[in-house]
Design a protein around this motif. Structure first.
Motif, PDB file in Angstrom:
ATOM      1  N   ALA A 259       0.812  -1.216   0.000  1.00  0.00           N
ATOM      2  CA  ALA A 259       0.000   0.000   0.000  1.00  0.00           C
ATOM      3  C   ALA A 259       0.844   1.263   0.000  1.00  0.00           C
ATOM      4  N   HIS A 260       0.461   2.170  -0.854  1.00  0.00           N
ATOM      5  CA  HIS A 260       1.099   3.485  -0.855  1.00  0.00           C
ATOM      6  C   HIS A 260       0.087   4.575  -0.549  1.00  0.00           C
ATOM      7  N   ARG A 261      -1.197   4.203  -0.580  1.00  0.00           N
ATOM      8  CA  ARG A 261      -2.217   5.238  -0.424  1.00  0.00           C
ATOM      9  C   ARG A 261      -2.949   5.095   0.897  1.00  0.00           C
ATOM     10  N   LEU A 262      -3.369   6.248   1.409  1.00  0.00           N
ATOM     11  CA  LEU A 262      -4.072   6.266   2.686  1.00  0.00           C
ATOM     12  C   LEU A 262      -5.378   5.500   2.609  1.00  0.00           C
ATOM     13  N   SER A 263      -6.104   5.677   1.494  1.00  0.00           N
ATOM     14  CA  SER A 263      -7.451   5.115   1.407  1.00  0.00           C
ATOM     15  C   SER A 263      -7.445   3.602   1.581  1.00  0.00           C
ATOM     16  N   THR A 264      -6.431   2.914   1.053  1.00  0.00           N
ATOM     17  CA  THR A 264      -6.406   1.457   1.148  1.00  0.00           C
ATOM     18  C   THR A 264      -6.116   0.988   2.552  1.00  0.00           C
ATOM     19  N   VAL A 265      -5.175   1.625   3.217  1.00  0.00           N
ATOM     20  CA  VAL A 265      -4.755   1.132   4.521  1.00  0.00           C
ATOM     21  C   VAL A 265      -5.849   1.274   5.570  1.00  0.00           C
ATOM     22  N   VAL A 266      -6.611   2.349   5.486  1.00  0.00           N
ATOM     23  CA  VAL A 266      -7.629   2.597   6.506  1.00  0.00           C
ATOM     24  C   VAL A 266      -8.599   1.425   6.611  1.00  0.00           C
ATOM     25  N   ASP A 267      -8.990   0.870   5.466  1.00  0.00           N
ATOM     26  CA  ASP A 267     -10.007  -0.172   5.474  1.00  0.00           C
ATOM     27  C   ASP A 267      -9.458  -1.584   5.612  1.00  0.00           C
ATOM     28  N   ALA A 268      -8.149  -1.739   5.616  1.00  0.00           N
ATOM     29  CA  ALA A 268      -7.578  -3.086   5.705  1.00  0.00           C
ATOM     30  C   ALA A 268      -7.916  -3.709   7.059  1.00  0.00           C
ATOM     31  N   ASP A 269      -8.078  -5.037   7.088  1.00  0.00           N
ATOM     32  CA  ASP A 269      -8.359  -5.718   8.355  1.00  0.00           C
ATOM     33  C   ASP A 269      -7.157  -5.615   9.279  1.00  0.00           C
ATOM     34  N   ARG A 270      -5.993  -5.598   8.660  1.00  0.00           N
ATOM     35  CA  ARG A 270      -4.764  -5.507   9.448  1.00  0.00           C
ATOM     36  C   ARG A 270      -3.702  -4.788   8.617  1.00  0.00           C
ATOM     37  N   ILE A 271      -2.844  -4.059   9.306  1.00  0.00           N
ATOM     38  CA  ILE A 271      -1.760  -3.354   8.629  1.00  0.00           C
ATOM     39  C   ILE A 271      -0.460  -3.798   9.289  1.00  0.00           C
ATOM     40  N   VAL A 272       0.559  -4.093   8.479  1.00  0.00           N
ATOM     41  CA  VAL A 272       1.872  -4.311   9.077  1.00  0.00           C
ATOM     42  C   VAL A 272       2.827  -3.263   8.540  1.00  0.00           C
ATOM     43  N   VAL A 273       3.675  -2.786   9.414  1.00  0.00           N
ATOM     44  CA  VAL A 273       4.693  -1.815   9.016  1.00  0.00           C
ATOM     45  C   VAL A 273       6.016  -2.557   8.954  1.00  0.00           C
ATOM     46  N   LEU A 274       6.610  -2.508   7.759  1.00  0.00           N
ATOM     47  CA  LEU A 274       7.879  -3.185   7.547  1.00  0.00           C
ATOM     48  C   LEU A 274       8.983  -2.139   7.575  1.00  0.00           C
ATOM     49  N   ASP A 275      10.053  -2.457   8.275  1.00  0.00           N
ATOM     50  CA  ASP A 275      11.189  -1.539   8.283  1.00  0.00           C
ATOM     51  C   ASP A 275      12.452  -2.379   8.235  1.00  0.00           C
TER      52      ASP A 275
ATOM     53  N   GLY B 200      13.288  -4.939   6.620  1.00  0.00           N
ATOM     54  CA  GLY B 200      13.101  -6.383   6.628  1.00  0.00           C
ATOM     55  C   GLY B 200      12.514  -6.970   7.895  1.00  0.00           C
ATOM     56  N   GLU B 201      11.952  -6.111   8.749  1.00  0.00           N
ATOM     57  CA  GLU B 201      11.310  -6.621   9.968  1.00  0.00           C
ATOM     58  C   GLU B 201       9.940  -5.987  10.142  1.00  0.00           C
ATOM     59  N   VAL B 202       9.004  -6.756  10.720  1.00  0.00           N
ATOM     60  CA  VAL B 202       7.708  -6.176  11.059  1.00  0.00           C
ATOM     61  C   VAL B 202       7.897  -5.409  12.359  1.00  0.00           C
ATOM     62  N   VAL B 203       7.729  -4.089  12.301  1.00  0.00           N
ATOM     63  CA  VAL B 203       7.962  -3.298  13.513  1.00  0.00           C
ATOM     64  C   VAL B 203       6.666  -2.885  14.205  1.00  0.00           C
ATOM     65  N   GLU B 204       5.557  -2.877  13.448  1.00  0.00           N
ATOM     66  CA  GLU B 204       4.264  -2.564  14.056  1.00  0.00           C
ATOM     67  C   GLU B 204       3.202  -3.347  13.308  1.00  0.00           C
ATOM     68  N   SER B 205       2.111  -3.667  14.017  1.00  0.00           N
ATOM     69  CA  SER B 205       1.017  -4.346  13.336  1.00  0.00           C
ATOM     70  C   SER B 205      -0.275  -4.102  14.090  1.00  0.00           C
ATOM     71  N   GLY B 206      -1.361  -3.915  13.351  1.00  0.00           N
ATOM     72  CA  GLY B 206      -2.656  -3.652  13.984  1.00  0.00           C
ATOM     73  C   GLY B 206      -3.603  -3.029  12.989  1.00  0.00           C
ATOM     74  N   THR B 207      -4.755  -2.578  13.476  1.00  0.00           N
ATOM     75  CA  THR B 207      -5.672  -1.859  12.586  1.00  0.00           C
ATOM     76  C   THR B 207      -5.213  -0.403  12.515  1.00  0.00           C
ATOM     77  N   HIS B 208      -5.807   0.323  11.587  1.00  0.00           N
ATOM     78  CA  HIS B 208      -5.469   1.739  11.422  1.00  0.00           C
ATOM     79  C   HIS B 208      -5.625   2.492  12.753  1.00  0.00           C
TER      80      HIS B 208
ATOM     81  N   LEU C 205      -2.987   1.523  15.351  1.00  0.00           N
ATOM     82  CA  LEU C 205      -1.646   2.031  15.044  1.00  0.00           C
ATOM     83  C   LEU C 205      -1.568   3.547  15.227  1.00  0.00           C
ATOM     84  N   LEU C 206      -2.660   4.232  14.936  1.00  0.00           N
ATOM     85  CA  LEU C 206      -2.656   5.686  15.171  1.00  0.00           C
ATOM     86  C   LEU C 206      -2.504   5.974  16.663  1.00  0.00           C
ATOM     87  N   ARG C 207      -3.257   5.204  17.456  1.00  0.00           N
ATOM     88  CA  ARG C 207      -3.196   5.392  18.915  1.00  0.00           C
ATOM     89  C   ARG C 207      -1.785   5.158  19.448  1.00  0.00           C
ATOM     90  N   LYS C 208      -1.114   4.211  18.829  1.00  0.00           N
ATOM     91  CA  LYS C 208       0.215   3.838  19.277  1.00  0.00           C
ATOM     92  C   LYS C 208       1.223   4.991  19.125  1.00  0.00           C
TER      93      LYS C 208
END
Ligand code: ATP
Length: 300
Positions: free
Chosen positions: A246-262, A264-272, A275-278
């Motif tokens: 995903a590169h766009r905001l619209s797609t990530v908001v509705d995803a069941d789950r989002i992972v943030v890769l940095d 080569g590692e998953v550094v965060e994961s959760g719903t939009h 993750l905002l709260r975090k």
């Protein structure tokens, strides 16, 4: 001598790729880039995908042995859900997609679909189960009908029309004087970025795979086209397991789950919302993109 045979190997690979119904040219070029090391294990069974549950279990991978790209990735994508993968350039997002399609074999851990290790099944059946909507769709210098049917040459004219309608490009094609016989590509009608994406979506609808990989275009479409394409994609995602790079905001908001890769590692994961709260890396990316979007909208 092996130099001499390499072009023949490649031709053979291209031919097999077309026969296997790989859906896009981009994927085909990626495949040509790949050494022919990924082969079926002896006695490989066809992959059955009753539901489409995708798992990455402690996946390690590097293109070269000296440089590890994915450093122990765990992902769980329950059947029918959407996972969005975000992260900075070079984080390894596209590499995840290439491994799921088995362009390369993992160097550690495993990837399973409905419990089957993808390295143990027939590649052709794995690739038949996965549809890719790539960033850039390369069109053949042929008719638009041919371009949609590509990968499923036996599709009937009615099926091609239904797929085009599903991808919301049917009306456009029917408005052309030559309809589905219109020639496109370098020597024919030039299609816009959005129209090309719709051709890729129509191809995927014809393939009807239980698993989807969407590699969003980074290049900006205007916001209206983007919203239209997004709505079409949401329709085709329904009932399929989807991984969106995903590169766009619209797609990530509705995803069941989002992972943030940095790196080569998953550094965060959760719903939009989670993750905002975090208030971590995702929240920071979101703020930055929201600002960019507002600036772009003001300029339109
Ligand atoms: P982007 O958002 O820019 O597309 P990405 O997160 O998708 O980036 P990848 O394409 O997965 O990143 O690449 C991860 C790393 O792997 C990068 O450092 C890249 O240089 C390297 N890499 C990608 N493809 C190859 C390849 N075929 N051979 C060697 N290294 C590669």
């Amino acid at each position: 001598l092996s130099q001499l045979f390499r072009p023949l190997d490649l031709l053979g690979m291209v031919y097999r790729t077309i026969r296997q119904g790989v859906i896009d040219m981009g994927a085909m070029f990626d495949l040509i880039d790949t050494d022919a090391e990924v082969v079926d294990v002896p006695g490989a069974q066809p992959l059955a995908v009753p539901s489409g549950h995708v798992r990455f279990e402690n996946v390690l991978f590097g293109y070269d042995p000296e440089r590890v790209i994915l450093k122990g990735i765990d992902l769980d994508v329950p059947a029918g859900t959407t996972l969005a993968v975000v992260g900075s350039s070079g984080a390894g997002k596209s590499t995840l997609a290439r491994l799921l399609f088995r362009f390369y074999d993992v160097t550690g851990g495993r990837i399973t679909i409905d419990g089957h290790d993808i390295a143990q099944v027939q590649q052709a059946t794995l690739r038949a189960a996965i549809g890719i909507v790539p960033q850039d769709t390369v069109l053949f210098n042929d008719t638009i009908g041919y371009n949609i049917a590509y990968g499923r040459a036996e599709a009937s004219a009615d099926e091609v029309r239904a797929a085009a309608r599903g991808a919301a490009i049917g009306d456009f094609i029917e408005s052309l004087p030559d309809g589905y016989e219109t020639r496109v590509g370098e020597r024919g009608l030039k299609l816009s970025g959005g129209e090309k994406q719709r051709v890729a979506i129509a191809r995927t609808l014809l393939k009807n795979p239980p698993i989807l990989i969407l590699d969003e275009a980074t290049s900006a479409l205007d916001s209206r086209t983007e919203a239209d394409i997004q709505a079409t994609l949401e329709k085709i995602e329904r009932g399929r397991t989807t991984i969106v790079i995903a590169h766009r905001l619209s797609t990530v908001v509705d995803a069941d789950r989002i992972v943030v890769l940095d790196a080569g590692e998953v550094v965060e994961s959760g719903t939009h919302a989670e993750l905002l709260r975090k208030g971590g890396l995702y929240a920071e990316m979101w703020m930055r993109q929201a600002q960019e979007r507002d600036t772009a909208l003001a300029a339109e």
